[in-house]
Scaffold this motif. Structure first.
Motif, PDB file in Angstrom:
ATOM      1  N   ASN A 472       0.837  -1.192   0.000  1.00  0.00           N
ATOM      2  CA  ASN A 472       0.000   0.000   0.000  1.00  0.00           C
ATOM      3  C   ASN A 472       0.881   1.254   0.000  1.00  0.00           C
ATOM      4  OD1 ASN A 472       0.893   0.364   2.637  1.00  0.00           O
ATOM      5  ND2 ASN A 472      -1.040  -0.235   3.586  1.00  0.00           N
ATOM      6  N   SER A 473       0.263   2.414   0.158  1.00  0.00           N
ATOM      7  CA  SER A 473       1.004   3.674   0.028  1.00  0.00           C
ATOM      8  C   SER A 473       2.085   3.830   1.091  1.00  0.00           C
ATOM      9  CB  SER A 473       0.025   4.858   0.114  1.00  0.00           C
ATOM     10  OG  SER A 473      -0.704   4.809   1.329  1.00  0.00           O
ATOM     11  N   ASP A 474       1.933   3.122   2.220  1.00  0.00           N
ATOM     12  CA  ASP A 474       2.943   3.173   3.282  1.00  0.00           C
ATOM     13  C   ASP A 474       3.893   1.980   3.235  1.00  0.00           C
ATOM     14  OD1 ASP A 474       1.944   5.564   4.425  1.00  0.00           O
ATOM     15  OD2 ASP A 474       0.334   4.428   5.380  1.00  0.00           O
ATOM     16  N   ASN A 475       3.803   1.201   2.142  1.00  0.00           N
ATOM     17  CA  ASN A 475       4.665   0.036   1.927  1.00  0.00           C
ATOM     18  C   ASN A 475       4.427  -1.097   2.918  1.00  0.00           C
ATOM     19  OD1 ASN A 475       6.009   0.973  -0.402  1.00  0.00           O
ATOM     20  ND2 ASN A 475       7.444   2.152   0.828  1.00  0.00           N
ATOM     21  N   TYR A 476       3.225  -1.161   3.469  1.00  0.00           N
ATOM     22  CA  TYR A 476       2.820  -2.320   4.264  1.00  0.00           C
ATOM     23  C   TYR A 476       2.116  -3.324   3.344  1.00  0.00           C
ATOM     24  CZ  TYR A 476       3.820  -0.105   8.759  1.00  0.00           C
ATOM     25  OH  TYR A 476       4.450   0.469   9.836  1.00  0.00           O
ATOM     26  N   GLY A 477       2.175  -4.601   3.723  1.00  0.00           N
ATOM     27  CA  GLY A 477       1.530  -5.620   2.925  1.00  0.00           C
ATOM     28  C   GLY A 477       0.032  -5.435   2.851  1.00  0.00           C
ATOM     29  N   CYS A 478      -0.546  -5.757   1.694  1.00  0.00           N
ATOM     30  CA  CYS A 478      -1.962  -5.557   1.423  1.00  0.00           C
ATOM     31  C   CYS A 478      -2.472  -6.812   0.704  1.00  0.00           C
ATOM     32  CB  CYS A 478      -2.111  -4.326   0.539  1.00  0.00           C
ATOM     33  SG  CYS A 478      -3.643  -3.440   0.727  1.00  0.00           S
ATOM     34  N   VAL A 479      -3.528  -7.450   1.232  1.00  0.00           N
ATOM     35  CA  VAL A 479      -3.968  -8.771   0.782  1.00  0.00           C
ATOM     36  C   VAL A 479      -5.084  -8.643  -0.249  1.00  0.00           C
ATOM     37  CG1 VAL A 479      -4.786 -11.032   1.540  1.00  0.00           C
ATOM     38  CG2 VAL A 479      -3.401  -9.636   3.071  1.00  0.00           C
ATOM     39  N   SER A 480      -4.999  -9.455  -1.318  1.00  0.00           N
ATOM     40  CA  SER A 480      -5.985  -9.443  -2.394  1.00  0.00           C
ATOM     41  C   SER A 480      -6.571 -10.832  -2.595  1.00  0.00           C
ATOM     42  CB  SER A 480      -5.329  -8.947  -3.690  1.00  0.00           C
ATOM     43  OG  SER A 480      -6.260  -8.866  -4.741  1.00  0.00           O
ATOM     44  N   ASP A 481      -7.488 -10.952  -3.586  1.00  0.00           N
ATOM     45  CA  ASP A 481      -8.095 -12.226  -3.994  1.00  0.00           C
ATOM     46  C   ASP A 481      -8.805 -12.932  -2.839  1.00  0.00           C
ATOM     47  OD1 ASP A 481      -7.367 -11.958  -6.609  1.00  0.00           O
ATOM     48  OD2 ASP A 481      -6.596 -13.984  -6.780  1.00  0.00           O
ATOM     49  N   ILE A 482      -9.786 -12.283  -2.283  1.00  0.00           N
ATOM     50  CA  ILE A 482     -10.401 -12.758  -1.039  1.00  0.00           C
ATOM     51  C   ILE A 482     -11.612 -13.646  -1.312  1.00  0.00           C
ATOM     52  CG2 ILE A 482     -11.487 -11.990   1.112  1.00  0.00           C
ATOM     53  CD1 ILE A 482      -9.978  -9.286   0.600  1.00  0.00           C
ATOM     54  N   GLY A 483     -11.653 -14.806  -0.678  1.00  0.00           N
ATOM     55  CA  GLY A 483     -12.845 -15.637  -0.622  1.00  0.00           C
ATOM     56  C   GLY A 483     -13.259 -16.323  -1.907  1.00  0.00           C
ATOM     57  N   LEU A 484     -12.399 -16.377  -2.917  1.00  0.00           N
ATOM     58  CA  LEU A 484     -12.825 -16.892  -4.217  1.00  0.00           C
ATOM     59  C   LEU A 484     -12.980 -18.415  -4.236  1.00  0.00           C
ATOM     60  CD1 LEU A 484     -10.766 -14.642  -6.653  1.00  0.00           C
ATOM     61  CD2 LEU A 484     -13.051 -14.293  -5.715  1.00  0.00           C
ATOM     62  N   THR A 485     -12.434 -19.095  -3.243  1.00  0.00           N
ATOM     63  CA  THR A 485     -12.591 -20.550  -3.199  1.00  0.00           C
ATOM     64  C   THR A 485     -14.060 -20.946  -3.123  1.00  0.00           C
ATOM     65  OG1 THR A 485     -12.299 -20.467  -0.797  1.00  0.00           O
ATOM     66  CG2 THR A 485     -10.361 -20.970  -2.112  1.00  0.00           C
ATOM     67  N   ASN A 486     -14.904 -20.056  -2.562  1.00  0.00           N
ATOM     68  CA  ASN A 486     -16.329 -20.366  -2.416  1.00  0.00           C
ATOM     69  C   ASN A 486     -17.069 -20.375  -3.746  1.00  0.00           C
ATOM     70  OD1 ASN A 486     -16.025 -20.398   0.416  1.00  0.00           O
ATOM     71  ND2 ASN A 486     -16.212 -18.171   0.483  1.00  0.00           N
ATOM     72  N   LEU A 487     -16.459 -19.848  -4.807  1.00  0.00           N
ATOM     73  CA  LEU A 487     -17.146 -19.720  -6.094  1.00  0.00           C
ATOM     74  C   LEU A 487     -16.817 -20.845  -7.070  1.00  0.00           C
ATOM     75  CD1 LEU A 487     -16.593 -15.902  -6.745  1.00  0.00           C
ATOM     76  CD2 LEU A 487     -18.615 -16.992  -5.752  1.00  0.00           C
TER      77      LEU A 487
END
Length: 629
Positions: A472-487
């Motif tokens: 992110n803008s402060d260079n902390y980790g940011c998680v994506s691709d959430i919950g797609l296993t349910n689909l």
């Protein structure tokens, strides 16, 4: 005139003499001062303890500011810190060596192969404030009397073979901030330790039994897992540690039979409630449909561009759905005209970088093998779209039709953590420093913790890996691709999730929060080692990162674990070892023994929180690249 000149010359001469006396009498002694006796003690220690890697400790060189792993006092007259984790020492600590360092404050010998009973040498050093002996082969009981170390703030004896009971005299260490005795063979009851300054406690994976003292019940359950312990709850309160075998007795004497009138009343009331619920559902759905027809942008048809993200005609009744607060304004026609670049093909589909005609840049995820229906897909998108957190990549919009399912995210110019870690390894690579990796680890832990709190604390990410983590803008980790296993319509092949999959998973759709913790642990190991979760060692043999790290640590060569890029930064060894311990606790085989994500966040925060005041910031820190490697 000559007299004046002569007087000035005399004055200058006197000043020069005074300055010379000042330099010789004050500055020079400090520059050449050396802790001679401490130097001899360290040389005797290194000479008598075999197996260590070659150190630059030589009798003809100055100790302070030159010897690896040695810190001196400000006047260079005493050694106050010895930092030698993971240098390959093997054997017992030689007598009459370290005990001669009577001013020693910090001793770090973690991740070596040192064996034998608890060193009596150390009991003679009254000045100790920090003691790291984790990941060694010490055995036997701890000293009964540990009251001599009045200044100790940190004790880490984890991952050894200590046994016997935990000494109650630890209560006398009133300055103690962190105590880690986990992964040993301590038995018996936990003494009632009254330590007002204690912030971190780890007693997990021992053979302790009995009740957890009230003085320690403020610590999380992860501090005690892997033992046979219970909690005595105070009167009129619910125990936070319910016994697995305890179940409330069923009192048959108080059971009452329902009369016919009561049963009829329940049936009639239930029918009325069902009718009211159906009526409300019809009104809400009709209202949503009307609002949707008035506010959502109309989808066009594909132009057949060779770089298009989707192809074929689309149902004109479908719309791109934007979430509240989204600054984007485009429809599918605009998206189809956009120039597209493939960023990567992941577990659930292909990600594209799309640049629209107005220069807006977004990431479009084109999903495949989606088995969920429209309603189920929409419900999940609404849930994910409501997740607002600085460490969670925000879903900006989605599109659903029979043939295409799309998700729209912001574009992160630095690329994924996987690309930053594993791309461009070579001479021209800018090293990825420890401070940056620590921020990524903390961001990931906070993001996943927030995800797990959703849906009444039952939500699961299901696909945590470095390629789904951005900065992110402060260079902390940011998680994506959430919950797609349910689909997904079919189980995800393990080859796609190799290296991150928890051992208990046989179907990725059955992922749990515990399996998410395992995946986070793999990411932490990735940050520490710089290695991919799965590697080919030549031929058909596949090496899994978790197994490799476990084998290296087991063989007492922990220093081999860490990425060589991290070795250029001074005085971070303890932090690296602490993070390694956190990662190892996340990837234990039994899911119930893994910590909760909130506990992982606290442990990572505490890597820097327990500060002894002797650790400088990273020196020579290179500038971070603005682009993905």
């Amino acid at each position: 005139m000559m007299m004046v000149v002569f007087s000035m010359i005399q004055l200058q001469s006197r000043l020069a003499v005074f300055l010379a006396i000042f330099v010789v009498g004050t500055i020079l002694p400090h520059s050449i001062a050396e802790p001679v006796e401490d130097k001899r003690a360290l040389l005797d220690f290194a000479k008598s303890l075999p197996g260590g890697r070659v150190l630059n400790w030589k009798g003809n060189s100055a100790v302070c500011n030159n010897w690896v792993g040695v810190n001196c006092s400000s006047d260079n007259r005493r050694v106050i810190g010895v930092h030698l984790p993971a240098v390959g020492f093997n054997g017992g600590i030689p007598p009459n060596t370290l005990s001669r360092l009577s001013a020693l404050q910090i001793l770090s010998l973690g991740s070596n192969g040192i064996r034998g009973p608890f060193p009596s040498e150390l009991r003679k050093i009254k000045s100790l404030t920090v003691l790291y002996l984790q990941f060694n082969n010490f055995s036997g009981a701890l000293p009964t009397n540990m009251s001599d170390w009045k200044n100790l703030t940190v004790i880490d004896l984890s991952f050894n073979a200590f046994n016997g009971s935990i000494p109650s005299s630890i209560s006398n260490l009133s300055q103690l901030v962190s105590l880690n005795l986990s992964h040993n063979s301590f038995s018996g009851e936990i003494p009632d330790l009254h330590l007002p300054r204690l912030q971190q406690l780890q007693l997990a994976n021992n053979r302790l039994s009995g009740n957890i003292p009230k003085s320690l019940q403020r610590f999380p359950s992860s501090s005690f897992v892997g033992n046979n312990l219970s909690v005595i709850a105070p009167p009129h309160s619910v125990s936070p540690w319910p016994s697995p075998s305890a179940s409330p007795p069923f009192n048959r004497s108080k059971k009452k039979k329902l009369g016919l009138s009561a049963i009829l009343g329940i049936v009639v009331g239930g029918c009325v409630l069902v009718f009211v619920a159906l009526a409300l559902l019809f009104i809400v759905c009709n209202s949503k449909r009307k609002r949707g027809n008035g506010s959502l942008s109309k989808i066009g048809k594909s132009k057949g561009s060779p770089d298009k993200i989707v192809g074929g005609s689309q149902d004109e009744n479908n719309r791109i759905v934007f979430f509240e607060g989204c600054r984007y304004a485009f429809d599918l026609e605009d998206l189809l005209r956009a120039s597209a670049e493939v960023l990567g093909k992941g577990t659930f589909g292909t990600a594209y970088k799309a640049v629209l005609e107005d220069a807006t840049t977004v990431v479009v995820k084109r999903l495949k093998e989606v088995g969920a229906g429209h309603r189920e897909f929409e419900q999940l998108m609404e849930l994910v779209g409501r997740m607002k957190h600085e460490n969670v990549v925000e879903l900006r919009a989605y599109y659903y039709s029979k043939d295409e399912k799309l998700m729209v995210y912001d574009y992160y110019s630095q690329g994924s953590v996987s690309a930053i870690l594993h791309g461009k390894r070579g001479e021209n690579r800018i090293p990825f420093d420890w401070d940056s990796r620590l921020k990524i680890a903390l961001g990931v832990a906070r993001g996943v913790t927030h995800i797990h709190l959703q849906n009444s604390g039952k939500f699961v990410h299901g696909n945590i890996k470095a390629s789904n983590i951005f900065l992110n803008s402060d260079n902390y980790g940011c998680v994506s691709d959430i919950g797609l296993t349910n689909l997904m319509s079919t189980p995800v092949p393990f080859s796609r999730a190799a290296g991150y999959r928890a051992p208990e998973l046989v179907d990725a759709r059955k992922a749990s929060q515990a399996s998410d913790v395992y995946s986070v642990g793999v990411v932490l190991l990735e940050l520490l080692t710089g290695k991919s979760p799965v590697q080919s060692s030549g031929g058909d043999e596949i090496v899994h990162l978790v197994r490799w790290v476990q084998s290296v640590v087991r063989e007492e060569w922990t220093a081999e674990v860490f990425d060589l890029e991290l070795m250029r930064y001074p005085n971070i060894e303890e932090e690296l070892v602490e993070m390694l311990q956190i990662a190892m606790s996340c990837v234990v085989r039994m899911p119930e023994q893994r910590p909760k994500m909130a506990e992982v966040v606290k442990m990572i925060e505490d890597v820097r929180r327990v500060d002894t005041g002797n650790r400088p910031s990273s020196e020579g820190k290179p500038e971070e690249s603005s682009q993905a490697s």
